[in-house]
Design a protein around this motif. Structure first.
Motif, short mmCIF file in Angstrom:
data_model
loop_
_atom_site.label_atom_id
_atom_site.label_comp_id
_atom_site.label_asym_id
_atom_site.label_seq_id
_atom_site.Cartn_x
_atom_site.Cartn_y
_atom_site.Cartn_z
N THR A 95 0.88 -1.33 -0.12
CA THR A 95 0.03 0.01 0.00
C THR A 95 0.92 1.26 -0.11
OG1 THR A 95 -0.33 0.00 2.42
CG2 THR A 95 -1.97 -1.04 1.18
N SER A 155 1.71 4.40 -1.34
CA SER A 155 1.26 5.50 -2.21
C SER A 155 2.41 6.25 -2.90
CB SER A 155 0.19 6.31 -1.50
OG SER A 155 -0.93 5.63 -1.00
N TYR A 179 -1.18 3.52 -5.59
CA TYR A 179 -0.31 2.50 -5.00
C TYR A 179 0.82 2.05 -6.28
CZ TYR A 179 -3.45 1.67 -1.17
OH TYR A 179 -4.31 1.65 -0.20
#
Length: 281
Positions: free
Chosen positions: A109, A111, A227
């Motif tokens: 995850t 970003s 992501y």
């Protein structure tokens, strides 16, 4: 006599050299080199505590969308599942783990943003997530503004809950707990009315067997979270190979299958697979 002493010493040196060579050949790990595959094993950074994304199961196996993406990419780089070592990489340590060479790449995850891109390179993105709200299935909360006067949970140190109060529900009561699993338990018991973070993370928790059918996502898109797969800064060869693998994962249907299997039970309305290099602001 001297000749025998020299021979014995030489034999000892030779034996040590052979032993060192043998030790070095048993544990080849591509993560310490600049190459992009073909070693005996590879270390990949993931989360251990996010159901639906990156979770270490009680039996020691791993599950989740990030795990599926990482496994697919690794195979395209030349590694079978039994050659993968998954390493827990917590959010605060992701850049350092790549810089130290602890892992070859990270799917957790992660970003993509400008600040992180100064420290690491990114392949992808491979998923576009959004900050959202998770509520009980029978909740009357249909939009963010309905949270005024209600209890909203997020994790201590996260900006997600404050983001909701700043933008759409100034009278929401913020409750901060130690982890998302605690927030979900509080939602189940009625101690809070909603939980907020990335919709993918919320969907992963809601898709767990013990929670199936109990919760729903409201559908607020309070932020765009692209992501990406983190790679050590400057390792363009690996970035290019991972991007090719991600494109193949989308084109052969494996990406859609992974989304359905990991998020389907939560009725997660995911975005289409993003195009490589296209960051949605």
């Amino acid at each position: 006599m001297k000749l025998r002493k020299v021979s014995a010493a030489s034999a000892a040196v030779l034996a040590l050299a052979l032993a060192a060579t043998a030790c070095g050949s048993d544990d080849k790990d591509d993560t310490s080199s600049g190459s992009s595959g073909g070693g005996d094993k590879i270390k990949i950074g993931i989360k251990y505590d996010q159901p639906g994304l990156g979770l270490k199961e009680p039996d020691g196996s791993f599950s989740g969308f990030d795990v599926d993406v990482a496994t697919y990419v690794a195979k395209e780089l030349g590694y079978e599942p039994n050659q993968i070592t998954f390493v827990e990489t917590k959010s605060a340590d992701r850049e350092n783990a790549l810089a130290r060479g602890d892992v070859k790449f990270i799917a957790a995850t992660y970003s993509i943003n400008d600040e992180r891109a100064k420290k690491v390179d990114f392949a992808g993105p491979y998923l576009l997530a959004h900050q959202d709200l998770l509520v009980k299935k029978d909740s009357d909360i249909a939009k963010g503004a309905d949270l005024n006067g209600k209890n909203l949970c997020s994790v201590t140190g996260s900006t997600s809950a404050q983001n909701v109060r700043d933008k759409i529900a100034p009278k929401a009561n913020l409750k901060q707990l130690g982890g998302y699993s605690e927030c979900i338990s509080a939602l189940q018991s009625g101690a809070v009315d909603a939980v907020t973070t990335d919709d993918s993370i919320l969907a992963g928790f809601a898709a767990q067997d013990k929670y199936k059918g109990q919760f729903k996502l409201v559908g607020e898109k309070l932020s765009n979270e692209n992501y990406g797969v983190g790679v050590k800064k400057g390792d363009k060869a690996t970035v290019d190979k991972i991007n090719a693998a991600l494109e193949k994962m989308v084109s052969d249907g494996a990406w859609d299958k992974a989304v359905t299997e990991n998020f389907g039970p939560a009725e997660y309305k995911n975005e289409k697979a993003p195009k490589i290099g296209v960051i949605v602001k």
